[in-house]
Design an enzyme around this catalytic site. Structure first.
Site, mmCIF file in Angstrom:
data_model
loop_
_atom_site.group_PDB
_atom_site.id
_atom_site.type_symbol
_atom_site.label_atom_id
_atom_site.label_comp_id
_atom_site.label_asym_id
_atom_site.label_seq_id
_atom_site.Cartn_x
_atom_site.Cartn_y
_atom_site.Cartn_z
ATOM 1 N N CYS B 243 0.817 -1.213 0.000
ATOM 2 C CA CYS B 243 0.000 0.000 0.000
ATOM 3 C C CYS B 243 0.852 1.265 0.000
ATOM 4 O O CYS B 243 0.471 2.275 -0.581
ATOM 5 C CB CYS B 243 -0.940 0.010 1.199
ATOM 6 S SG CYS B 243 -2.251 -1.220 1.053
ATOM 7 N N CYS B 454 14.293 9.648 -6.524
ATOM 8 C CA CYS B 454 12.936 9.113 -6.439
ATOM 9 C C CYS B 454 12.481 9.291 -4.991
ATOM 10 O O CYS B 454 13.100 10.016 -4.230
ATOM 11 C CB CYS B 454 12.892 7.645 -6.852
ATOM 12 S SG CYS B 454 13.835 6.575 -5.764
#
Ligand SMILES: [Zn+2]
Lengths: 130, 510
Positions: B243, B454
């Site tokens: 998630c 990132c």
């Protein structure tokens, strides 16, 4: 054309030609495209441009379409990236559940299942989040 | 310089400590005010023997009033309620699935509710893990759940476990419960729970959720299949998304977790589950629920089959090749020489070293926050889908940047020059510039370094590696000019998370 103009031999020839035309048509019928729906979910759709539902016409072929052929076709035509996350060897990778018309493919013969018109084949990547 | 740096550091530390003190004050206040039994203030940290849950003979006046709306259902009735109150349920995972499951089981009057979780409440949990509260950030999740449930229904016996379920403790805990809910967030624990439930002969109500989708199945119940019957082999780790990586709409685990409570209540009350050998597929984007028929129990299954080879719990982390948590794993695929830390990048920025900042996060995340330097966004997925296209985009970005630098150089000929690139500074100081060529295959000599970033510093490593390999290949195939200088690619260790932790405490973390 007027068949009377032909000799009996010619008429016979014409008949066989007609016969083989019918055969050819039958054969063409046998080779006609097979429309099926292929769906991806659970994240498997990310491998094919994030498109979940694909209505496809499988090209006609002499032999019946089986799931094993469909897998290869999908890899060549729908999968856009990392095919190793879809196929492993000649079957789907572990963690992907295949449904044929809402039933586990194991109940339907797995790779050997012969596709029928309008079949719905779903590839579900199992989820693990919570 | 050195001193102001340490003052800064101390101030940062102090801020952290003040925050910590505030949090502890909150917790203390919460504990003092709560009317919980002592057990609910101290979660169990190991398997311990519970007293047998005695069968319930009669409903009290309070019970009858509280449960009246389910008592008048002919399918459920007093019989169902009495059975429910004599049943114990173990929820493994006190997150997005565990919260709604716990709240409905507690409300319905389950006899005993055990909740297992090793984790503490975080701010990013609260959009879906709805029994935790803002002032409980840092508190044990299992404790937080049972304390919320206790306020809803104190007739239930609650057992919070603050521990990681493992091959060592799983059977001991599970054996003491009648029904187990899999509300976990990782593959390894799912296999562990499955095997433990098969060995202990307990039904396993399994739920999962990600993005806009949810799945629900009941395993090992009424002769139905187990998780391994369906999935004898674990998925490759790189195919598994959690998630925190893939995202999830809070309502989706809410719906699946509620369904898990429902199936547990049906099993406990004797109605029986609708999901033996069936799977529910919920798609929130399409708004569809689909229920599909699964294969039966496999006689060849290595744990529930006729001749099982697994007769005790094994090493599931090893079996799955992935950790038994959904915590971010730190990849290390890139050599240290191609990595810089956030402090080094901060120094690069203050020295105004020309470089191409390559942000490889998904487009949607660029809207959340960005580093204070213009960047080129090429999402990680593009590198997987079409590496040569992505490489072309990077090379174009380098060329554009070189041209820009050249132009601004001309404009401020007399001002202090921003000479050299990151690459040149580190290797060949004082190099003289050449004009960029119009040749498409030519990369200017004063090529800026590419700094790849990132969210957490995993994807950025992979991208640097892919770019290095792709360019090497293109060079060897003559697609690039052999005389061009090497482009130095680096990634920022720890990504934006590290930037927020070590450089800019105001930078958002997500
Ligand atoms: Zn099994």
């Amino acid at each position: 054309m007027d068949s009377n103009k032909f000799t009996s031999a010619g008429a016979a020839h014409q008949n066989t030609t007609r016969q083989s035309n019918v055969d050819l048509k039958l054969k063409l019928n046998k080779f006609k495209m097979l429309p099926v729906t292929v769906e991806f979910s659970g994240g498997a759709e990310l491998l094919c441009g994030n498109v979940k539902k694909h209505d496809v016409d499988l090209p006609g072929q002499q032999n019946k379409w089986q799931i094993r052929n469909l897998l290869v076709w999908i890899k060549d035509n729908l999968i856009q990236e990392r095919p190793e996350l879809f196929l492993l060897g000649d079957t789907v990778r572990p963690g992907i559940l295949v449904l044929i018309n809402d039933a586990d493919w194991e109940l339907m013969g797995e790779l050997d299942y012969e596709l029928q018109e309008k079949d719905r084949i779903v590839f579900i990547s199992t989820l693990h989040g919570g | 310089m050195e001193e102001s740096f340490s003052i800064e550091k101390l101030q940062e530390k102090l801020k952290e400590k003040i925050k910590e003190v505030e949090r502890l004050k909150h917790l203390l206040k919460d504990l003092k005010e709560s009317s919980c039994e002592p057990d609910l203030l101290r979660p169990k940290t190991e398997c311990c023997r519970l007293q047998n849950l005695g069968p319930v003979a009669n409903l009290t006046k309070g019970d009858i009033e509280r449960y009246s709306r389910q008592l008048i259902l002919p399918e459920f009735g007093v019989k169902g309620q009495v059975k429910l109150q004599s049943t114990s349920v173990l929820i493994v995972g006190a997150g997005g699935l565990g919260c709604p499951a716990a709240v409905y089981l507690a409300a319905a009057g389950i006899g005993r509710l055990g909740v297992v979780d090793y984790d503490e409440v975080e701010l990013s949990n609260l959009h879906r893990q709805i029994l935790h509260t803002s002032d409980r950030v840092g508190l044990s999740k299992s404790l937080s759940i049972v304390r919320s449930c206790y306020r809803l229904n104190s007739n239930v016996e609650y057992v919070p476990y603050h521990l990681q379920l493992s091959s060592e403790n799983a059977l001991g805990i599970i054996k003491q419960y009648d029904i187990v809910l899999d509300a976990t967030d990782n593959v390894a624990t799912r296999y562990l729970l499955n095997d433990a439930c098969v060995l202990a002969q307990k039904p396993l109500v399994s739920g999962s959720a990600l993005r806009f989708e949810g799945q629900l199945t009941v395993y090992n119940n009424n002769g139905g299949p187990c998780y391994r019957c369906l999935f004898p082999q674990p998925p490759p780790p790189e195919s598994v998304t959690n998630c925190s990586e893939g995202g999830v709409i809070g309502v989706v685990p809410g719906i699946i977790g509620s369904m898990q409570a429902l199936e547990a209540i049906k099993i406990a009350s004797g109605i029986g589950s609708s999901y033996n050998q069936r799977m529910l597929l919920f798609d929130a984007l399409d708004g569809t629920f689909r229920s599909v028929k699964l294969r039966p129990r496999s006689p060849a299954c290595i744990v529930c089959g006729n001749d099982p080879s697994i007769t005790q719990l094994v090493d599931y982390v090893q079996f799955c090749g992935s950790a038994a948590s959904d915590k971010d794993q730190e990849l290390s695929v890139l050599d240290q020489q191609f990595r810089i830390n956030v402090k080094e990048y901060q120094a690069m920025l203050s020295r105004r070293e020309p470089h191409l900042l390559l942000d490889v996060r998904p487009e949607v995340e660029m809207d959340i926050c960005q580093l204070p330097h213009s960047s080129l966004n090429i999402p990680f997925a593009t590198f997987n889908r079409d590496i040569s296209k992505a490489t072309r985009q990077v090379l174009q970005g380098i060329k554009d940047l070189a041209r820009e630098n050249q132009d601004s150089q001309h404009q401020q000929e007399n001002s202090k020059s921003i000479d050299g690139t990151f690459m040149q500074l580190s290797h060949e100081e004082g190099n003289h510039r050449k004009k960029p060529s119009e040749n498409d295959k030519f990369i200017p000599i004063d090529t800026p370094a590419v700094v790849c970033v990132c969210r957490r510093g995993n994807d950025s490593q992979v991208v640097v590696k892919k770019l290095q390999e792709e360019l090497k290949m293109q060079l060897s195939q003559g697609e690039l000019d052999r005389n061009q200088p090497d482009i130095k690619f680096v990634d920022i260790k720890g990504g934006l998370h590290a930037w927020a932790r070590h450089v800019d405490s105001q930078f958002p973390i997500y």
